[in-house]
Scaffold this active site. Structure first.
Site, mmCIF file in Angstrom:
data_model
loop_
_atom_site.group_PDB
_atom_site.id
_atom_site.type_symbol
_atom_site.label_atom_id
_atom_site.label_comp_id
_atom_site.label_asym_id
_atom_site.label_seq_id
_atom_site.Cartn_x
_atom_site.Cartn_y
_atom_site.Cartn_z
ATOM 1 N N GLY A 27 -15.750 79.521 33.146
ATOM 2 C CA GLY A 27 -15.170 79.195 34.450
ATOM 3 C C GLY A 27 -15.287 80.296 35.485
ATOM 4 N N ASN A 43 -17.514 80.397 37.765
ATOM 5 C CA ASN A 43 -17.776 79.701 39.038
ATOM 6 C C ASN A 43 -16.513 79.059 39.585
ATOM 7 O OD1 ASN A 43 -20.740 79.734 39.886
ATOM 8 N ND2 ASN A 43 -20.833 79.441 37.665
ATOM 9 N N ARG A 81 -18.034 55.623 25.286
ATOM 10 C CA ARG A 81 -18.361 56.603 26.318
ATOM 11 C C ARG A 81 -18.101 56.016 27.704
ATOM 12 N NH1 ARG A 81 -24.024 59.467 28.221
ATOM 13 N NH2 ARG A 81 -23.315 59.527 30.339
ATOM 14 N N MET A 121 -20.744 70.550 30.886
ATOM 15 C CA MET A 121 -21.907 70.408 30.007
ATOM 16 C C MET A 121 -22.178 68.980 29.542
ATOM 17 S SD MET A 121 -23.246 73.328 30.029
ATOM 18 C CE MET A 121 -24.408 73.346 28.672
ATOM 19 N N ASN A 168 -23.408 69.973 41.940
ATOM 20 C CA ASN A 168 -23.581 70.623 40.642
ATOM 21 C C ASN A 168 -24.281 71.955 40.859
ATOM 22 O OD1 ASN A 168 -23.640 70.731 37.701
ATOM 23 N ND2 ASN A 168 -25.861 70.432 37.880
ATOM 24 N N HIS A 170 -26.726 74.792 39.003
ATOM 25 C CA HIS A 170 -27.661 74.878 37.877
ATOM 26 C C HIS A 170 -28.387 76.225 37.945
ATOM 27 C CE1 HIS A 170 -30.140 73.160 34.691
ATOM 28 N NE2 HIS A 170 -31.126 73.842 35.244
ATOM 29 N N ASP A 179 -29.713 66.291 36.964
ATOM 30 C CA ASP A 179 -30.349 67.518 37.499
ATOM 31 C C ASP A 179 -31.339 67.248 38.620
ATOM 32 O OD1 ASP A 179 -29.006 69.249 35.855
ATOM 33 O OD2 ASP A 179 -30.563 69.332 34.336
ATOM 34 N N GLU A 225 -24.680 82.751 41.869
ATOM 35 C CA GLU A 225 -23.914 81.497 41.799
ATOM 36 C C GLU A 225 -22.577 81.630 42.518
ATOM 37 O OE1 GLU A 225 -25.257 79.212 37.777
ATOM 38 O OE2 GLU A 225 -23.624 80.631 37.563
#
Ligand code: GRF
Length: 211
Positions: free
Chosen positions: A16, A18, A73, A98, A115, A117, A154, A183
């Protein structure tokens, strides 16, 4: 026009750092927003302690290794979407989350998910981009902040990117440390641009302008 501070829900799975950068930016006023909720799929994620220290509500939502289309799910994603929607967020940030969410979840918050990456997408997508860049022998990698849209996690339109040279004697740990520095600047900046209404989508291109 409402004067309430815009609200952000942050999704994490790990340390964490970020999330911490976002918390620090809201505290300093650099990011005029409230982090309304932190969601973690891992109970032991260190980021949960960061959220607790900042007085931010947390939600632990453990996930299994489901297959695409698995009905459990889909039920998980729907229930999580309901819990997140209850906070009426202006922005969802996946900051080291993730797991790929199903299209049902992503469609519900379309246009307001970012997001981060740790590579220059579309190079090195997936779960181990730093190790992959090193193993490939790439000379350059970096950081991407992008929109998340239904279809693929992505591949959404790119908001900000910053390259980093890979050094000859680079280890995964040293590269991760340098990537984190980038980041922690880029993610709060992208969130701020979004919440200020400064991101305009033209086809796949995100134009950054004055709103
Ligand atoms: C970051 O490198 C992010 O780009 C990737 O996962 C990592 C999360 O790190 N998706 P942290 O939990 O924010 O420290």
């Amino acid at each position: 026009m409402s004067t309430a501070s815009p609200s952000i829900v942050v999704f994490i799975s790990g340390s964490g750092t970020n999330l911490q950068a976002l918390i620090d930016a809201t505290t300093s006023g650099a990011l005029p927003a409230t982090i309304a909720l932190v969601v973690s799929n891992r109970r032991q994620a260190l980021g949960l302690e960061r959220a607790a220290r900042a007085g931010i509500p947390t939600l632990v939502a453990p996930r299994r290794a489901w297959q695409i289309g698995d009905s459990d799910r889909l039920a998980y994603d729907e229930s999580l979407a309901n819990e997140v929607a209850a906070y009426n967020p202006d922005l969802l940030v996946f900051a080291g989350w993730m797991h790929v969410m199903s299209d049902g979840f992503l469609a519900r918050f379309s246009g307001k998910m970012l997001n981060i990456h740790p590579s220059i997408l579309p190079a090195f997508p997936g779960k181990s981009p730093i190790a992959d860049a090193l193993a490939y022998g790439a000379k350059v990698t970096g950081v991407t902040v992008h929109f998340v849209e239904p279809g693929d996690f992505d591949t959404g339109p790119i908001v900000l990117q910053e390259p980093l040279a890979i050094l000859d004697d680079e280890s995964e740990a040293s590269l991760l440390e340098r990537i984190h520095e980038v980041e922690h600047r880029l993610l709060p900046r992208a969130a701020q641009l979004f919440l200020q209404g400064k991101l305009q989508l033209v086809g796949r291109q995100v134009r950054i302008g004055d709103a």
